[in-house]
Enzyme design. Sequence first.
Site, mmCIF file in Angstrom:
data_model
loop_
_atom_site.group_PDB
_atom_site.id
_atom_site.type_symbol
_atom_site.label_atom_id
_atom_site.label_comp_id
_atom_site.label_asym_id
_atom_site.label_seq_id
_atom_site.Cartn_x
_atom_site.Cartn_y
_atom_site.Cartn_z
ATOM 1 C CB THR A 127 65.717 26.660 27.467
ATOM 2 O OG1 THR A 127 65.302 25.305 27.536
ATOM 3 C CG2 THR A 127 66.538 26.896 26.206
ATOM 4 C CE LYS A 148 65.403 23.278 24.572
ATOM 5 N NZ LYS A 148 64.324 22.835 25.366
ATOM 6 C CE LYS A 208 62.998 30.727 26.633
ATOM 7 N NZ LYS A 208 63.592 29.594 27.335
#
Length: 291
Positions: free
Chosen positions: A95, A170, A238
Site C-alpha cells: 500500500t 485502497k 501510514k
Amino acid sequence: MKLAYIGLGTMGAPMAANLLKAGYNLTVYNRTRNKEISLVNKGAKHANSPKEAAIAADVVFTNLSDSADVAEVVLGNTGVIYGMKAGSILIDLSTISPKTTKHIAQELAKKDIEMLDAPVSGGSEGAINATLSIMVGGKADILEKALPLLQVMGKSITLVGPIGSGQITKAINQTILAGTYNSVAEGIVLGLAAGIDIKAALNAVSGGAAASWVLDNRAENMINDNYPLGFKTSLYKKDLGIALETAKELGVAMPVAAYVEQLETSLVKRGYGDEDISNIARIVREQAGIE
Ligand code: NAP
C-alpha cells in the site's frame, strides 16, 4: 513461468508461500536475510539483491512497507529494474502512494516492463488463507496474464482502472474506515458512560442502519479496552497519510480522515503503534474519563 517475490513480512511471507504451494518456480529476497529461510526450506531459491532476484523472472512481486521502500527496491542501485527483462511484469502488492506508483510505472515503461499496482485488504489471516481482496490498477491484458497468480493469493480480484487506481481504491477503503472506527468507538463509549448493558445495546443496533464490519468484529475490543491485532495502528497511520496526501493533490477536503490521522499519530507516539486500530477507543474513552 519464473517468479520473484521481494518483501517477506507479515503479508509477503504467507503470500509467497501460497505461490510455492501452487507449484510455481519462485526466487525470494528479503532485506533481513533470515526471513528467507522458511521459504527456502519450502523450495524457494534465494537471491542476494532485488536485482538478482528479478533476473529472468516473468513476474516480480514487491510487498514492502511504504512508497520510498518500493521506489528504492524497484529503482535503486540494486533495484529490480536492472534485472527485469522487457515484457516482464512488476506487481506491487504494497500500500503506497498513487503518485509514486505512477512514477515507478513510467520508469519501468522506458525498459518495456509492465506494472500493476495491486494493494490488498484482508489482513494477515487473508494472506495465510489466500482470501485477500486485491484492488488492481493497470492494463486489462496485463492483468489477464497475471490473474492466475493473483488467484493463488486472493479471493476477490478487481481491475479498477489504469495504473495507480488500485492505490486510490485502497485509499478510499482506508478513508471510509476512519469514520467508521471513530463512530463505533464514540457510540460504545456513550453507552458505557450511560451505564447500560452495552452488549445488549449493540445487539439491538447491529441489525439496523448502523450495521458495519467494524461493529460486528471490533466492538468487543473497544468494550474490553484491549486491542489485539488485527491491523497495526502504525500501518493505518501510514495509509491515512497516503489518502490525505492524495486528497490534498486533488483539492478534496477530508476533515474526518485528517482528525483520525491525528489520533493515530498520537497513539503511535505513545507506544500503541503495534496494537489493532480499534484502539481509537482508547482516546474516546480517555476523553470521556472512562478507564
Ligand atoms: P511488514 O511485516 O512490516 O513487512 C515489510 C516488508 O518490507 C519486510 O519484508 C521488510 O524487510 C520490507 N522492507 C521495508 N522497507 C524496505 C526497504 N527499504 N528495502 C527492502 N525491504 C524493505 O509489513 P506487512 O504487514 O507485510 O505489510 C506490507 C504491505 O502490505 C504494507 O504496505 C502494508 O500497508 C500492506 N498491508 C498490510 C496488511 C496487514 O494486515 N499487515 C494488510 C493489508 C495491506 P525487513 O524484514 O528487512 O524489515
